[in-house]
Design an enzyme around this catalytic site. Sequence first.
Site, PDB file in Angstrom:
ATOM      1  N   TYR A 145       0.779  -1.243  -0.058  1.00 50.00           N
ATOM      2  CA  TYR A 145       0.014   0.087   0.005  1.00 50.00           C
ATOM      3  C   TYR A 145       0.841   1.442  -0.105  1.00 50.00           C
ATOM      4  O   TYR A 145       1.840   1.368   0.669  1.00 50.00           O
ATOM      5  CB  TYR A 145      -0.943   0.090   1.318  1.00 50.00           C
ATOM      6  N   ASP A 240       9.203   2.771   0.142  1.00 47.67           N
ATOM      7  CA  ASP A 240       8.080   3.314   1.069  1.00 47.67           C
ATOM      8  C   ASP A 240       8.176   2.767   2.483  1.00 47.67           C
ATOM      9  O   ASP A 240       8.033   1.667   2.882  1.00 47.67           O
ATOM     10  CB  ASP A 240       6.898   2.802   0.443  1.00 47.67           C
ATOM     11  N   LYS A 268       3.906   8.365   9.429  1.00 49.68           N
ATOM     12  CA  LYS A 268       3.624   7.640  10.769  1.00 49.68           C
ATOM     13  C   LYS A 268       4.618   8.360  11.935  1.00 49.68           C
ATOM     14  O   LYS A 268       4.219   9.081  12.287  1.00 49.68           O
ATOM     15  CB  LYS A 268       3.608   6.091  10.443  1.00 49.68           C
TER      16      LYS A 268
HETATM   17  C1  LIG Z   1       0.093   4.564   5.840  1.00 50.43           C
HETATM   18  C2  LIG Z   1       0.839   4.299   4.661  1.00 50.43           C
HETATM   19  C3  LIG Z   1       0.748   5.024   3.719  1.00 50.43           C
HETATM   20  C4  LIG Z   1       0.152   6.319   3.312  1.00 50.43           C
HETATM   21  O1  LIG Z   1       0.066   6.985   4.580  1.00 50.43           O
HETATM   22  P1  LIG Z   1      -1.024   7.893   4.988  1.00 50.43           P
HETATM   23  O2  LIG Z   1      -0.633   8.923   5.851  1.00 50.43           O
HETATM   24  O3  LIG Z   1      -2.127   7.446   5.505  1.00 50.43           O
HETATM   25  O4  LIG Z   1      -1.483   8.838   3.621  1.00 50.43           O
HETATM   26  C5  LIG Z   1       1.775   4.716   2.596  1.00 50.43           C
HETATM   27  N1  LIG Z   1       2.769   3.883   2.616  1.00 50.43           N
HETATM   28  C6  LIG Z   1       2.608   2.739   3.872  1.00 50.43           C
HETATM   29  C7  LIG Z   1       3.611   1.809   3.642  1.00 50.43           C
HETATM   30  C8  LIG Z   1       1.749   2.857   4.466  1.00 50.43           C
HETATM   31  O5  LIG Z   1       1.802   2.012   5.437  1.00 50.43           O
END
Ligand SMILES: *Cc1c(COP(=O)(O)O)cnc(C)c1O
Length: 428
Positions: A145, A240, A268
């Site tokens: 994601y 990511d 995060k």
């Molecule tokens: C949570 C998440 C995102 C998106 O971050 P948001 O602050 O919710 O837009 C992107 N990549 C990964 C791996 C994530 O876990």
Amino acid sequence: MAGYKTSRRLYAIAKRVMVGGVSSPVRAFQSVGGGPLFLDRGRGPWIWDVDGNRLLDYVCSWGALILGHANRRVAGRAARAVAAGSSFGAPTVPELMMAREIKKRMRSMEKVRFVNSGTEATMSAVRLARAYTKRAKVIKFDGCYHGHADQFLSGAGSGLATLGIPQSAGVLPGAVRDVVTLRYNDIEALDGAFGRMGNDIAAVIVEPVAGNMGVVPARRGFLEAARRLCTENGSLLIFDEVITGFRVGPHGAQGLYGIRPDITCLGKIIGGGFPVGAYGAGRRIMDLVAPNGPVYQAGTLSGNPVAMAAGLATLSLLDRSAYARLERQSGDLERGIADAAARSGVDMEVNRVGSMLGVFFTGRHVENFDDAKLTDPKLFRKFFWGMLRNGVYLPPSRFESMFVSTSHGEGQIGMTVDAAGRVMEGLR
Ligand SMILES: *Cc1c(COP(=O)(O)O)cnc(C)c1O
């Protein structure tokens, strides 16, 4: 247990004024049923819902709260930042300090740009990679994601998977045409894709530990292959690390595995519980971003001083002993749950990297999203509600990671393992 009456009542009202009663779909508990709990407050590893239930939290704001809830130093710094003016839309010292902290810990990020979410970070990273390489195609992996920008809401078409197809209404075929989705951990598929179109590939974007299909670690050689193929073909490797950044170790997954990505996305943890994101890379790449270069990207609240203060306070507490503690408690939790499953004869795979932990109800090894989807949703649902009745709040989906914080102590890990044992006895 006080029951969930107040939550149920609030949820009924919320559904009339908010889509699905929530601000983000997974919060609606659709895959476990029954409707979400409305949470009232948190302290350390504990949360309290509006009915007065006290629960041990393994969601930790989807991984953002690596120190647990309302950590005193984080809350104090954030409160002071609010009192000093919560936004200026101008440079401030906290964002400068944060940028230096990040660079110190992740040397691949020579320069950084702060944004407001992980979604913004990944979206901007891809724009930057396309500008830098002057190429269109992006490879991503099924089950990873990267936020909800149009280009990531795509899946593999049939056949050779060279064309992406939209996976959300409202996403146009043009937005995903140049996004190729491959199977996670499939080195051959990646090799094949580079063989077919290496000269057109701007970037490979990957979660170095997948945390959005449950927890699926990269298998040995997978990230190395991605690194090598990107280098050989003049493509950029984007990690990511929105979850893994400062979660799986002081230098993120790139430090853990010793692989240097070209661009890194964070989120995060670096906001300490406030909305934040960041992307960074070597100077030559980052200097393409405005105002230095032609890649436009901006944000009214970007680098917000409250988020930066909370993030700095968080990083300042993440020393060697914090990671050692996370490793110890998470390891105990992993072994405890796996033993409990074995004792009660429940087929389960427990995956863990640092303080990211996932349980799969399956007898098979899970390496990719197809495997993860074969796990038993009914058993997960029963496990989830059973744990909740025993005072443990798990992510309400079998495709989400559990997160341990530094505030989770031995007693709480023990309580969780005992609860898991009782619940799994009942699953047989
Ligand atoms: C949570 C998440 C995102 C998106 O971050 P948001 O602050 O919710 O837009 C992107 N990549 C990964 C791996 C994530 O876990």
